[in-house]
Design a protein around this motif. Structure first.
Motif, PDB file in Angstrom:
ATOM      1  N   SER A   8      48.468  31.375  36.587  1.00 46.25           N
ATOM      2  CA  SER A   8      47.640  30.443  35.831  1.00 46.25           C
ATOM      3  C   SER A   8      48.585  29.451  35.179  1.00 46.25           C
ATOM      4  O   SER A   8      49.194  29.743  34.149  1.00 46.25           O
ATOM      5  CB  SER A   8      46.813  31.188  34.781  1.00 46.25           C
ATOM      6  OG  SER A   8      46.036  30.270  34.052  1.00 46.25           O
ATOM      7  N   ALA A  78      41.237  26.592  30.625  1.00 42.95           N
ATOM      8  CA  ALA A  78      42.562  26.751  30.018  1.00 42.95           C
ATOM      9  C   ALA A  78      42.641  26.132  28.627  1.00 42.95           C
ATOM     10  O   ALA A  78      43.652  26.247  27.957  1.00 42.95           O
ATOM     11  CB  ALA A  78      43.624  26.134  30.915  1.00 42.95           C
ATOM     12  N   ILE A 102      48.682  34.615  32.819  1.00 41.17           N
ATOM     13  CA  ILE A 102      47.594  35.595  32.870  1.00 41.17           C
ATOM     14  C   ILE A 102      47.932  36.725  31.902  1.00 41.17           C
ATOM     15  O   ILE A 102      48.965  37.365  32.045  1.00 41.17           O
ATOM     16  CB  ILE A 102      47.433  36.151  34.300  1.00 41.17           C
ATOM     17  CG1 ILE A 102      47.172  35.014  35.291  1.00 41.17           C
ATOM     18  CG2 ILE A 102      46.320  37.176  34.352  1.00 41.17           C
ATOM     19  CD1 ILE A 102      47.175  35.453  36.740  1.00 41.17           C
ATOM     20  N   VAL A 154      40.522  32.704  32.861  1.00 40.80           N
ATOM     21  CA  VAL A 154      41.570  31.685  32.997  1.00 40.80           C
ATOM     22  C   VAL A 154      41.489  31.057  34.390  1.00 40.80           C
ATOM     23  O   VAL A 154      41.017  31.683  35.331  1.00 40.80           O
ATOM     24  CB  VAL A 154      42.982  32.285  32.776  1.00 40.80           C
ATOM     25  CG1 VAL A 154      43.158  32.761  31.359  1.00 40.80           C
ATOM     26  CG2 VAL A 154      43.265  33.403  33.749  1.00 40.80           C
ATOM     27  N   LEU A 156      42.868  30.105  37.943  1.00 42.84           N
ATOM     28  CA  LEU A 156      43.850  30.800  38.782  1.00 42.84           C
ATOM     29  C   LEU A 156      44.310  29.920  39.943  1.00 42.84           C
ATOM     30  O   LEU A 156      43.522  29.177  40.522  1.00 42.84           O
ATOM     31  CB  LEU A 156      43.242  32.088  39.339  1.00 42.84           C
ATOM     32  CG  LEU A 156      42.786  33.117  38.306  1.00 42.84           C
ATOM     33  CD1 LEU A 156      42.060  34.265  38.974  1.00 42.84           C
ATOM     34  CD2 LEU A 156      43.951  33.619  37.498  1.00 42.84           C
TER      35      LEU A 156
END
Length: 163
Positions: A8, A78, A102, A154, A156
């Protein structure tokens, strides 16, 4: 053995561009004329600060910032807006933190999804990313499709595919 990483990451340059665009829009808007509203950006801490005189202006600045970030390709997952707090001198402040990497809970959730799918891959946590290895690239591609289809806290990305 083929493998890839689940990460991430954020493009700091795109965030910098989005913050500068948001500043320009705030400076040019009629409802912000004569106000002490400002958008601060700390690259080292990866934190954006919104300062304004009232809730309306803070809310509008947050909306402008989100729009600019989205247009620059930054995933809104994010971006975490904290509570609005008093900053002294009749000003209000809102911190906006950018989440990169992450964390353990999300990593465990991703691993659980992968293991429940019965794919022949082995995920493991490595710092703030996940490393997934398997015997065939087809299994890894199925794993990528599975994780892409899931909804996690989050954004990815998948990189370092090795065969």
């Amino acid at each position: 053995m083929p493998s890839f990483d689940i990460v991430s990451e954020l493009d700091i340059q795109e965030i910098d561009n989005a913050v500068n665009q948001a500043r320009k829009e705030v400076d040019g808007r009629y409802d912000f004329k004569g106000s002490k509203s400002e958008i601060g950006w700390d690259k080292d801490k990866k934190e954006i600060t919104l300062n304004a005189e009232d809730d309306y202006k803070i809310e509008q600045m947050g909306s402008i910032l989100q729009t600019k970030l989205h247009r620059r390709g930054v995933d809104i997952k994010a971006v975490k807006f904290d509570k609005v707090e008093p900053a002294g001198g009749k000003m209000l402040r809102q911190k906006v933190t950018l989440q990169q990497g992450i964390d353990r809970e999300v990593a465990k959730e991703i691993i659980k999804v992968i293991k429940d799918s019965k794919l022949k891959v082995q995920p493991q946590i490595a710092d703030d990313k996940l490393k997934v290895s398997g015997k065939s690239i087809d299994d890894l591609q199925e794993c990528i499709a599975l994780v892409r289809g899931g909804s996690f806290a989050v954004p990815l990305q998948f990189n370092n595919m090795r065969s």
